[in-house]
Each structure stands twice: as C-alpha cells, then as structure tokens.
Scaffold this active site. Structure first.
Site, mmCIF file in Angstrom:
data_model
loop_
_atom_site.group_PDB
_atom_site.id
_atom_site.type_symbol
_atom_site.label_atom_id
_atom_site.label_comp_id
_atom_site.label_asym_id
_atom_site.label_seq_id
_atom_site.Cartn_x
_atom_site.Cartn_y
_atom_site.Cartn_z
ATOM 1 N N SER A 162 43.574 38.801 -23.769
ATOM 2 C CA SER A 162 43.747 38.398 -22.382
ATOM 3 C C SER A 162 43.996 36.907 -22.321
ATOM 4 C CB SER A 162 42.501 38.732 -21.573
ATOM 5 O OG SER A 162 42.566 40.062 -21.166
ATOM 6 N N ASP A 199 46.793 38.257 -12.181
ATOM 7 C CA ASP A 199 45.603 37.905 -12.969
ATOM 8 C C ASP A 199 45.769 36.588 -13.741
ATOM 9 O OD1 ASP A 199 43.251 37.964 -14.381
ATOM 10 O OD2 ASP A 199 43.479 40.022 -15.108
ATOM 11 N N HIS A 233 40.565 36.943 -14.701
ATOM 12 C CA HIS A 233 39.320 37.578 -15.146
ATOM 13 C C HIS A 233 38.662 36.799 -16.280
ATOM 14 C CE1 HIS A 233 41.748 39.991 -18.188
ATOM 15 N NE2 HIS A 233 40.639 39.875 -18.878
HETATM 16 N N1 ARG Z 1 41.017 45.710 -18.634
HETATM 17 C C1 ARG Z 1 41.144 44.286 -18.752
HETATM 18 C C2 ARG Z 1 40.365 43.771 -19.987
HETATM 19 O O1 ARG Z 1 39.810 44.580 -20.695
HETATM 20 C C3 ARG Z 1 40.742 43.557 -17.529
HETATM 21 C C4 ARG Z 1 39.279 43.587 -17.182
HETATM 22 C C5 ARG Z 1 38.885 42.833 -15.958
HETATM 23 N N2 ARG Z 1 39.199 43.531 -14.724
HETATM 24 C C6 ARG Z 1 38.418 44.468 -14.114
HETATM 25 N N3 ARG Z 1 38.849 45.021 -13.026
HETATM 26 N N4 ARG Z 1 37.241 44.830 -14.577
HETATM 27 O O2 ARG Z 1 39.829 42.700 -20.070
HETATM 28 N N1 ASP Z 2 41.863 43.014 -20.746
HETATM 29 C C1 ASP Z 2 41.679 42.760 -22.157
HETATM 30 C C2 ASP Z 2 41.087 41.383 -22.470
HETATM 31 O O1 ASP Z 2 40.234 40.874 -21.836
HETATM 32 C C3 ASP Z 2 42.959 42.937 -22.892
HETATM 33 C C4 ASP Z 2 43.101 44.324 -23.448
HETATM 34 O O2 ASP Z 2 42.092 44.944 -23.806
HETATM 35 O O3 ASP Z 2 44.234 44.762 -23.567
HETATM 36 O O4 ASP Z 2 41.339 40.776 -23.466
#
Ligand code: ARG
Ligand code: ASP
Length: 715
Positions: free
Chosen positions: A649, A219, A84
C-alpha cells in the site's frame, strides 16, 4: 495412468509461473528480469531502478510508518502514500471541533504542516547479499549451536553496518534462511502531515468496497519529510527544513492504456508461495474458516451496536475496519485456492519433487525425509493451530475487557523491586492507557462479545484445550444475567473507580485486582494458553521452519533453470505486469479503469460508505476537471496484473518511462489467494490514477501550490 495425470498437472504448475508473478530483488533485476521487463515495454535499465553508483528510482521509495510504502514526489521531500496508511496520524490531529477525518486537511503553507511524533520515513541506503558472512563458521553445526552462531554473525554484521547509529541496519533471511541480505536505512523522524482528502473521498466505499473492483476510493494522503540544515535525519525541530531527496518521481499526465507495462516498487510484507500441500490445506480448511466464523460473530455484534448508537458507530469505526479487512481477505483466499485447486497443484508438485530427488542417492538421502516430516508435523500442528487461533481471536483480540485486564501487572514481585519514581511512571502510563481504552469502548457491545465469544470457545474447542478447572470457571459466565452482574461488579468496567485505583496504585492494588472475576478468568485463560498451547504451537512451527528451509533448498536446486523469487519479507521489491481487466465470473468482464462517473453512480446520501462531498459533486456537474480529464471524464482507479501484498500500500505505480502514473492501495477480491498462489487470470492490484490525486489536490482542495512543487511531464 496416475503418472500421466501427475505429469499433466506438474506441467500446468510450471507454466502457471507466469511472466507477471513475483516480487523481485532490485539488485538482481539485471540478472533475472530486465530483459523480460523491456520486452514488455519498459524503457529504462536495471541501473535506473537500483544503483549504488548513481541516483536511481529506489532512492525515491520509502518505508512509511510501520507497514506501508511511500514515495518522494518533489525535490522538497513531499511524500505520497495512502489515506489508510496515514489514517492514524490524520485521526490523531482530529477532534470533534476540528474533524480532519470528515473534512479533510490541507496545509496551505509549510508552517501549517502538522508533526507526527513516532512516524518515520526510511530510505534504503543499500542492500547486499551477506550470505557468506552469515554462514561463516557454521559448517558442521546444528540446532541451537547453529542458531547461536548465525545470530552472532548477524549481530556483528548489523553492528558494523550501522556505522555508529548513522543507519538502521537489518539482516533478513530470504528463501527461508537459504540466503541473507543486509539492508541499511536512513531513518527520518520528522514527517509532517501536508494534506488528506475527507474520508468521503479517501475512504469512499469503506469496508463495503474494500478488496473490491470496480473501485472508486481516493485512497491517498500527503506528508513531507524534514531534515536538519545538513539534509540529514533529525528529531522534530521547528528549524528543520524540507528534505532534499536524491531522487523524486516525475509525474506523467499522459494516462494509462490497456496492456501498458506497469511496475510497483515497495515493501510487500508476507507471502507464502513455497508451502507444502499440507499447509495450504490447513489454511484453507481450518484456520481461515475458523477465523472467519469468529470474526463474523464479532462483526455482527459490532454492526448491531453501531447501527443502534451513533456514538458507538464512531468509536467502533476503525475496529470494524481492522477486523473486517482480513476477514474479507480470508474469504477471498479460500475461494481463490479452491478455484485454483491449489492443494492438488501442490500435491502434484510434491510428486514431481519426489521424482526429482530419486534421481541419485545423495539427493534421495537429503530430501526424502522432507515430505513425510511435513506430513507428520502438520498432523501434529492441526489441533494446536485450531486452539491457537481460537485463543488469539477470542481471548487476545476479540473480548476487549480482557485487553484491559492485560494492562496490569500480574503479581507484585516486579512492583516491589521498583523505586517510587518508577511507580509513578507506571501509574501515569496506566492512566493514559486506560483513558485511551475507554475512549473507544462500549460496554454493551463488549458484554455481548463476551457472552457469544466465550460460548464459541466452549462449544468449538476440543476439551483437551479447555481443562476441567477452566470449564468450571467459564460455566460461571454462561448465564447472560450473571454476566451483567459480573460486569457491574468488576472494577474494569468502571472507568472512574479504575482511575482511582491507578492513582494510588501499589502492591496491594495488584492483589486486589487479581481477585476481580474478569481479571481472574483472563489470567486463568492466558496462563493455560501460554503453558499448554503457545509453547507447543511454537515448537512445532520451529520444526516446520527447519524442514521448510530444507524443502526450499531442494526446490531451488530442482528448479535451478527457473528464476525463483523469495517470499515477501518487508524488504524492497520490484513487481511488474501490465494494465488489464479480468473476468471474475461467467459472463462478467471487468474493464481496467473507473472514473468519477462511477463515484456519482454509487453516491447515496443515505449510506455512510457512499457519501460524496458537496464540492466534488459540484465539480462533477460543472465538468470542471482542468487538465486531469481524459475524454471528458476524470479517471479514478485502474488495475494491473502485478503481484502485490499487504505493505505494498502506497507503492508507486511506475510506467515504462519511469514516471509516476498511479498509487497502489489494494487488490481485487478474486485474486487475494496470491499470497499463497498467484493466478495471472484473476490476480489484479488496484491503483489510484495519479490524475485523480492531482484533480483532488488542485480542483477540490485548492492546494495547487503543491502541484507547482511537483514535476509534471507529458510526452
Ligand atoms: N484492503 C486494503 C489493505 O489491506 C485496504 C485496507 C484499509 N481499508 C479498509 N476499508 N479497511 O490494506
Ligand atoms: N491494502 C494492502 C496494504 O495495506 C495492500 C494489499 O494487500 O494488496 O498494503
């Protein structure tokens, strides 16, 4: 009785600062953390993590792009980060004919690696406490003159540290400006895409599984940093060579056991651990619910149109992901704050704070205004904060045609001052922006957003934030049929007409555009917002910042026997905890890891989020796991009690011996309140097991030559 009750809660509050909470400053590990880290199993020294004299782990960790972390995993500049995080770069190389998002991409030699203009990898050269130099000559100053002096000092420090452009130098406040650190970075600009799994692996589970455990998302993506012949940063050039980093992470195949020590190094973006109760209340009871409500409407409309039209499904995929990511986090945050009784805990802490400053007159004089000031400021802020979020979510982020309206100059003054060369540049830039805009735009979807979101703005916002003239304008857009007409008439809804206007764009076109009903409405809303909401909102926030700085100073004094960590501010931090599962609800016990078995359990050819590539299914059925299995299974993801946030991330998950065993990419939903209050029972970060990454590279993609480059270790 009341006193006793407060005392009880205060005691709980202090205790809840558990061993695992915190995002620590790498240069202060020796002083604050190393002992505890070693007690938890860590076998290295603080010098091994961060050192100015020798190569250390910090030399392997980078800022990837604008908001992620990445790490060096070979002596030839190979960089590991999340799928991502690399998403937009992977997307930019993809087309219908060559769909790298769906099919994955693997360069089979360095010649095949793909350049990414604009993408950078920043290596931290050093970080130093520069508080003394920043505060020099500021004593006795207040308000604007204080700020001016601070800014002057900061600019000077940054200028000197940059060494004529060799480094990017940034001074950042810690503890709300009670401390300042200088960070210098080497910025590499030639970063090439090496490999990415298909979305059905890299985004497996999609938004359904986002923020969730048990998780099976592969990921990750792989890039390579290039340098000039002297191993220095350089703009993209075909004769650049792979960067030879000072340090790269050895990769352990030994796997992960429950209670193992685990450490993240990376760039956490923002946390707010030291807010007063009033702020937590506002977030929990107003700003999160409001934003959730607005985005629920947006997401429902997206879903409806995406389900009805395959083209829209592709066009709105990343918009949906972007919109839903915070939406889901806010929901988890409210639930977590409630469960922790965060507001009550903060109030109890404030009572404790009061008791503390009452102990002597000087403290009392300095700190007694803080809480009443907060109280008043948050009362003032509350209505403006609501209006601020409604305008932000609806006018500036929600309704898409308003973004288009915002591309164009608001009056011809600026235009008339430019020469013809500049005019041509503006026309070109506008043409590109407008083309990109329409690539991912569906008018039916946006019309519905327009109707529903403006209705919400009218119904929900207090009339003091919607003056008579705006209401009148808005009332013209109440009728759905009418809106169709407006869209039909608007040049903004007609890509061809619009490009025609742009190609001959001049002062007259600006005047003409101003008369378009949608542009007119947008500019009325924006103008009103800027004059009557934004300025006041900002002003109150500034005042809150000043009080918060003083509050923070008080907390630091009061807690001088405890180690406090500064809120995340997108600078390098170390966080650690242990590998462990958790109990999210009564009767439910989550194990700490998942396997390929679970990917197959979720597999459903009918559900877009749960596709599994045929080749992966084949490997699974054939049991062809190579050396990446553990007890006959391929491990996929695992969790630990490490304090992390957005920006983490792509952070390396490092074991007790300083080896890479995982790749951080998310948090568990029940613990998303960790940005405001950490709960060691519920907060878990989610990492990919490095063995899954290697399995996909080697067995799935057949890119084993990349593995040859890495340093695999086993005890
Ligand atoms: N929750 C994770 C973060 O905040 C991954 C976000 C990307 N994935 C998604 N399905 N939107 O970055
Ligand atoms: N998915 C998040 C990021 O992009 C990580 C988190 O918020 O735990 O950094």
């Amino acid at each position: 009785m009341r006193k006793l009750f407060l005392f009880f809660i205060v005691a709980v509050f202090s205790l809840s600062l558990s061993a695992k909470e915190g995002m620590w400053i790498p240069t202060l590990l020796e002083k604050y953390n190393i002992e505890e880290m070693q007690e938890m199993g860590f076998r290295l020294t603080a010098e091994d993590v961060y050192s100015v004299n020798q190569n250390s782990l910090k030399d392997a960790v980078v800022i990837f792009g604008r908001g992620c972390t990445g790490e060096m995993i070979s002596d030839q500049g190979l960089l590991l980060t999340n799928h991502h995080c690399g998403f937009s770069n992977i997307q930019s190389h993809s087309s219908v004919e060559q769909d790298y998002l769906s099919d994955g991409f693997w360069a089979m030699s360095q010649e095949e690696e793909l350049p990414n203009p604009g993408l950078t990898a920043k290596f931290l050269d050093r970080m130093v406490d520069v508080s003394d130099s920043v505060f020099a000559g500021t004593s006795g100053l207040e308000g604007d003159s204080l700020q001016a002096k601070l800014n002057e000092n900061i600019s000077r420090i940054q200028r000197e540290a940059a060494e004529d452009g060799k480094f990017e130098a940034v001074v950042k406040p810690l503890f709300y400006g009670n401390q300042y650190f200088l960070y210098t970075y080497l910025v590499f600009q030639d970063v090439r895409l090496v490999g990415a799994p298909p979305q059905a692996i890299g985004k497996f589970g999609g938004d359904t599984d986002n923020w969730m455990w048990p998780r099976h998302t592969g990921d990750f993506s792989i890039f390579r940093v290039y340098a000039n012949q002297d191993n220095e940063p350089a703009a993209y050039a075909t004769d650049n060579v792979p960067y030879r980093p000072k340090k790269w992470l050895p990769i352990s195949l030994d796997g992960i056991q429950p209670n193992d020590f685990m450490m993240l190094m990376g760039y956490p973006g923002t946390t707010q651990q030291y807010l007063p109760s009033h702020a937590v209340e506002l977030i929990k009871n107003q700003s999160n619910p409001d934003r959730i409500k607005i985005r629920t409407t947006i997401l429902d409309i997206f879903s409806k149109h995406m389900a009805a039209n395959p083209k829209v499904r592709i066009q709105y995929a990343s918009k949906y992901a972007r919109t839903s990511n915070s939406w889901k986090r806010w929901k988890g945050e409210i639930r977590g704050l409630d469960r922790l009784q965060a507001v009550e805990q903060k109030m109890a802490f404030e009572a404790d704070f009061e008791v503390w400053y009452m102990q002597n007159d000087t403290l009392e004089e300095t700190y007694s205004p803080v809480l009443p000031q907060f109280e008043k400021l948050y009362v003032d802020l509350q209505p403006y904060d609501k209006a601020y979020h409604y305008y932000q979510e609806i006018v500036f982020k929600g309704i898409e045609i308003f973004k288009l309206a915002d591309f164009f100059p608001r009056n011809d003054r600026g235009w008339n001052r430019m020469d013809e060369d500049h005019h041509e540049l503006v026309r070109k830039a506008l043409a590109i922006k407008v083309t990109e805009y329409f690539d991912d735009y569906d008018q039916e979807t946006d019309q519905e957003l327009f109707v529903e979101l403006l209705r919400m703005l009218r119904n929900d916002l207090d009339e003091s934030f919607l003056p008579e003239e705006l209401m009148q304008m808005l009332s013209r857009f109440e009728d759905e049929k009418l809106i169709r007409k407006v869209y039909a008439k608007s040049v903004l809804a007609d890509p061809e007409k619009l490009q025609q206007i742009i190609s001959e764009f001049d002062g007259k076109s600006i005047a003409k555009l101003q008369k378009d009903p949608i542009v007119e409405l947008f500019q009325a809303l924006k103008g009103y917002y800027q004059r009557n909401i934004e300025l006041v909102h900002q002003g109150i926030q500034e005042n809150i910042k000043t009080v918060q700085q003083k509050y923070m100073k008080g907390i630091m004094l009061m807690e001088k026997n405890f180690q406090l960590y500064p809120d995340a501010n997108f600078t390098l931090r170390v966080a650690y905890g242990k590998v462990e599962g958790y109990q999210p609800r009564d009767g439910v016990n989550y194990r700490y890891y998942t396997t390929l078995e679970g990917v197959m359990e979720k597999y459903d050819p009918e559900v877009p989020d749960y596709q599994v590539p045929e080749r992966l299914r084949h490997l699974y059925h054939a049991g062809d796991f190579g050396e990446y299995e553990s007890d006959g299974e391929v491990p996929v993801a695992y969790i630990a009690s490490i304090h992390s946030t957005g920006g983490n991330s792509g952070s390396p998950a490092i074991n007790a011996r300083g080896q890479l065993v995982g790749l951080n990419f998310d948090r568990c939903w029940e613990g998303t309140m960790s940005d405001i209050m950490f709960d060691p029972d519920q907060c878990r970060n989610i990492m990919l097991d490095v063995r899954y990454i290697l399995f996909i590279i080697d067995k799935f993609a057949g890119a084993g030559y990349l593995i040859d480059e890495m340093e695999l270790v086993s005890e």
